[in-house]
Design a protein around this motif. Structure first.
Motif, short mmCIF file in Angstrom:
data_model
loop_
_atom_site.label_atom_id
_atom_site.label_comp_id
_atom_site.label_asym_id
_atom_site.label_seq_id
_atom_site.Cartn_x
_atom_site.Cartn_y
_atom_site.Cartn_z
N TYR A 150 -4.99 -12.73 13.38
CA TYR A 150 -5.29 -11.37 13.83
C TYR A 150 -4.20 -10.38 13.42
CZ TYR A 150 -1.86 -12.56 17.42
OH TYR A 150 -0.73 -12.95 18.05
N HIS A 151 -3.02 -10.88 13.09
CA HIS A 151 -1.89 -10.01 12.78
C HIS A 151 -1.72 -9.79 11.28
CE1 HIS A 151 -0.63 -14.11 12.24
NE2 HIS A 151 0.47 -13.72 11.62
N VAL A 152 -2.57 -10.41 10.45
CA VAL A 152 -2.40 -10.38 9.00
C VAL A 152 -3.43 -9.45 8.37
CG1 VAL A 152 -2.46 -11.74 6.87
CG2 VAL A 152 -1.42 -12.69 8.94
N VAL A 153 -2.98 -8.59 7.47
CA VAL A 153 -3.88 -7.72 6.72
C VAL A 153 -4.63 -8.58 5.71
CG1 VAL A 153 -4.03 -5.72 5.19
CG2 VAL A 153 -2.33 -5.78 7.03
N LYS A 154 -5.94 -8.43 5.67
CA LYS A 154 -6.77 -9.25 4.79
C LYS A 154 -6.82 -8.67 3.39
CE LYS A 154 -7.61 -11.65 8.46
NZ LYS A 154 -6.99 -10.80 9.48
N GLY A 155 -5.68 -8.62 2.78
CA GLY A 155 -5.57 -8.09 1.42
C GLY A 155 -4.71 -6.86 1.36
N VAL A 156 -3.69 -6.89 0.51
CA VAL A 156 -2.79 -5.74 0.42
C VAL A 156 -3.47 -4.56 -0.27
CG1 VAL A 156 -1.78 -6.30 -1.83
CG2 VAL A 156 -0.38 -5.14 -0.11
N ASP A 157 -4.64 -4.77 -0.90
CA ASP A 157 -5.34 -3.64 -1.50
C ASP A 157 -5.94 -2.73 -0.45
OD1 ASP A 157 -7.17 -5.44 -0.65
OD2 ASP A 157 -8.28 -5.58 -2.54
N LEU A 158 -5.89 -3.10 0.83
CA LEU A 158 -6.24 -2.19 1.91
C LEU A 158 -5.11 -1.22 2.23
CD1 LEU A 158 -7.92 -4.76 4.33
CD2 LEU A 158 -9.05 -3.21 2.72
N VAL A 159 -3.93 -1.47 1.65
CA VAL A 159 -2.75 -0.65 1.94
C VAL A 159 -2.31 0.13 0.70
CG1 VAL A 159 -0.38 -0.68 2.81
CG2 VAL A 159 -2.04 -2.36 3.65
N VAL A 160 -2.22 -0.55 -0.44
CA VAL A 160 -1.80 0.09 -1.69
C VAL A 160 -2.76 -0.32 -2.80
CG1 VAL A 160 0.64 0.23 -1.06
CG2 VAL A 160 -0.22 -1.81 -2.21
N PRO A 161 -2.95 0.50 -3.82
CA PRO A 161 -3.80 0.09 -4.94
C PRO A 161 -3.13 -1.00 -5.77
CG PRO A 161 -2.78 2.21 -5.39
CD PRO A 161 -2.44 1.88 -3.96
N VAL A 162 -3.89 -2.02 -6.09
CA VAL A 162 -3.37 -3.19 -6.81
C VAL A 162 -3.85 -3.15 -8.25
CG1 VAL A 162 -3.32 -5.71 -6.91
CG2 VAL A 162 -3.25 -4.55 -4.70
N ASP A 163 -2.95 -3.42 -9.17
CA ASP A 163 -3.29 -3.45 -10.59
C ASP A 163 -3.60 -4.86 -11.07
OD1 ASP A 163 -2.67 -0.56 -11.62
OD2 ASP A 163 -0.95 -1.08 -10.37
N VAL A 164 -2.82 -5.84 -10.65
CA VAL A 164 -3.00 -7.21 -11.12
C VAL A 164 -2.89 -8.15 -9.93
CG1 VAL A 164 -2.03 -9.06 -12.55
CG2 VAL A 164 -2.10 -6.73 -13.43
N TYR A 165 -3.83 -9.10 -9.84
CA TYR A 165 -3.81 -10.13 -8.80
C TYR A 165 -3.34 -11.45 -9.42
CZ TYR A 165 -6.72 -6.90 -6.09
OH TYR A 165 -7.20 -5.80 -5.42
N VAL A 166 -2.37 -12.08 -8.77
CA VAL A 166 -1.85 -13.37 -9.21
C VAL A 166 -2.15 -14.39 -8.12
CG1 VAL A 166 0.19 -14.67 -9.95
CG2 VAL A 166 -0.02 -12.25 -10.54
N PRO A 167 -3.22 -15.18 -8.25
CA PRO A 167 -3.59 -16.13 -7.19
C PRO A 167 -2.69 -17.34 -7.18
CG PRO A 167 -5.08 -16.35 -9.03
CD PRO A 167 -4.17 -15.21 -9.37
N GLY A 168 -2.72 -18.04 -6.05
CA GLY A 168 -1.93 -19.26 -5.88
C GLY A 168 -1.30 -19.30 -4.51
N CYS A 169 -0.89 -20.50 -4.10
CA CYS A 169 -0.27 -20.66 -2.78
C CYS A 169 0.84 -21.70 -2.85
CB CYS A 169 -1.32 -21.03 -1.74
SG CYS A 169 -0.70 -21.02 -0.03
N PRO A 170 2.03 -21.31 -3.29
CA PRO A 170 2.31 -20.05 -3.97
C PRO A 170 2.07 -20.19 -5.47
CG PRO A 170 4.35 -21.23 -3.65
CD PRO A 170 3.26 -22.10 -3.07
N PRO A 171 1.88 -19.10 -6.19
CA PRO A 171 1.76 -19.19 -7.64
C PRO A 171 3.08 -19.57 -8.29
CG PRO A 171 1.78 -16.91 -6.94
CD PRO A 171 1.73 -17.72 -5.70
N ARG A 172 3.00 -20.32 -9.37
CA ARG A 172 4.21 -20.70 -10.08
C ARG A 172 4.82 -19.51 -10.80
NH1 ARG A 172 5.69 -25.66 -11.06
NH2 ARG A 172 6.55 -25.02 -13.09
N PRO A 173 6.09 -19.60 -11.17
CA PRO A 173 6.71 -18.48 -11.91
C PRO A 173 5.98 -18.13 -13.20
CG PRO A 173 8.40 -19.98 -11.09
CD PRO A 173 7.08 -20.64 -10.82
#
Length: 241
Positions: A150-173
């Motif tokens: 309940y405390h986590v925003v479901k995507g930072v694109d609700l806050v700032v415009p995103v240009d590139v998404y890098v998926p992963g948990c966590p993504p490698r360098p």
């Protein structure tokens, strides 16, 4: 190359080819063959480009990310900037400690409602043109906290415009470096010229429509303001069983 030498006592000149009995020819330090690679192939030539391409090349080769991390994805971001992966090879290794000097925001980690307003404030303080990379599953869509967090925003694109998404948990360098190269592609595709026939003259810089970029710039996909003194946004991400 032909060399000239004087015979002792003869008083005459003789021509001799390199490598003959007269001795091996000495290499000229100023010849093209003995110069380093760059000087031997570019110094005596010229390059043709446009002002637009030169500016975009300089911009994409000098990206300054902002120094901040939100959660565990920041560890991978630190690894990408360290010596093993060396983000500075792409001209993006100068992490800045202030948003006033940065043009790339790497949101690395979980964005909570408490932190969302701070992230937006940092984004607003960055000068234009600026870019955003959403790094990791938590940043992109909430990750494992999507349903019960309940405390986590479901995507930072609700806050700032995103240009590139890098998926992963966590993504490698390597994945972050791939996202950085996609940012460079977007910068290289931006147009500075104006559409022909829309200005009042050759020296009229106030009129005319800007030419479309070669790569589409994503529009904002969510809420731009997340003020800290109001209730957090919940209706747009309510989970329905």
């Amino acid at each position: 190359m032909r060399t000239m030498r004087h015979e002792s006592g003869a008083g005459c000149e003789q021509d001799s080819e390199p490598g003959t009995a007269s001795g091996p020819a000495k290499s000229d330090p100023d010849s093209v063959e003995t110069r380093p690679w760059i000087e031997g192939r570019i110094e005596e030539n010229f390059l043709i480009t446009s002002v637009e391409q030169a500016i975009n090349w300089a911009r994409q080769s000098s990206i300054w990310p902002m120094t901040f991390g939100l959660a565990c994805c920041a560890i991978e971001m630190m690894a990408a900037g360290a010596s093993r992966y060396d983000m500075d090879r792409f001209g993006a290794g100068a992490f800045r400690a202030t948003p006033r000097q940065a043009d790339l925001m790497i949101v690395a980690g979980t964005v909570t409602y408490k932190m969302a307003s701070r992230v937006r404030r940092l984004y607003d303080m960055m000068p234009e043109p600026k870019f955003v990379i959403a790094m990791g599953a938590c940043t992109i869509g909430g990750g494992p906290y999507f349903k019960y967090g309940y405390h986590v925003v479901k995507g930072v694109d609700l806050v700032v415009p995103v240009d590139v998404y890098v998926p992963g948990c966590p993504p490698r360098p390597e994945a972050l470096l791939e996202g950085l190269m996609r940012i460079q592609d977007k910068i290289a595709g931006q147009r500075l010229a104006k559409v022909k026939g829309t200005s009042g003259g050759m020296f009229d810089l106030r009129r005319g429509a800007k030419a479309d970029d070669e790569l589409p710039v994503p529009h904002h996909s969510g809420y731009a303001v997340a003020p800290a003194d109001e209730e957090p946004l919940q209706s747009h991400q309510k989970i329905v069983d």
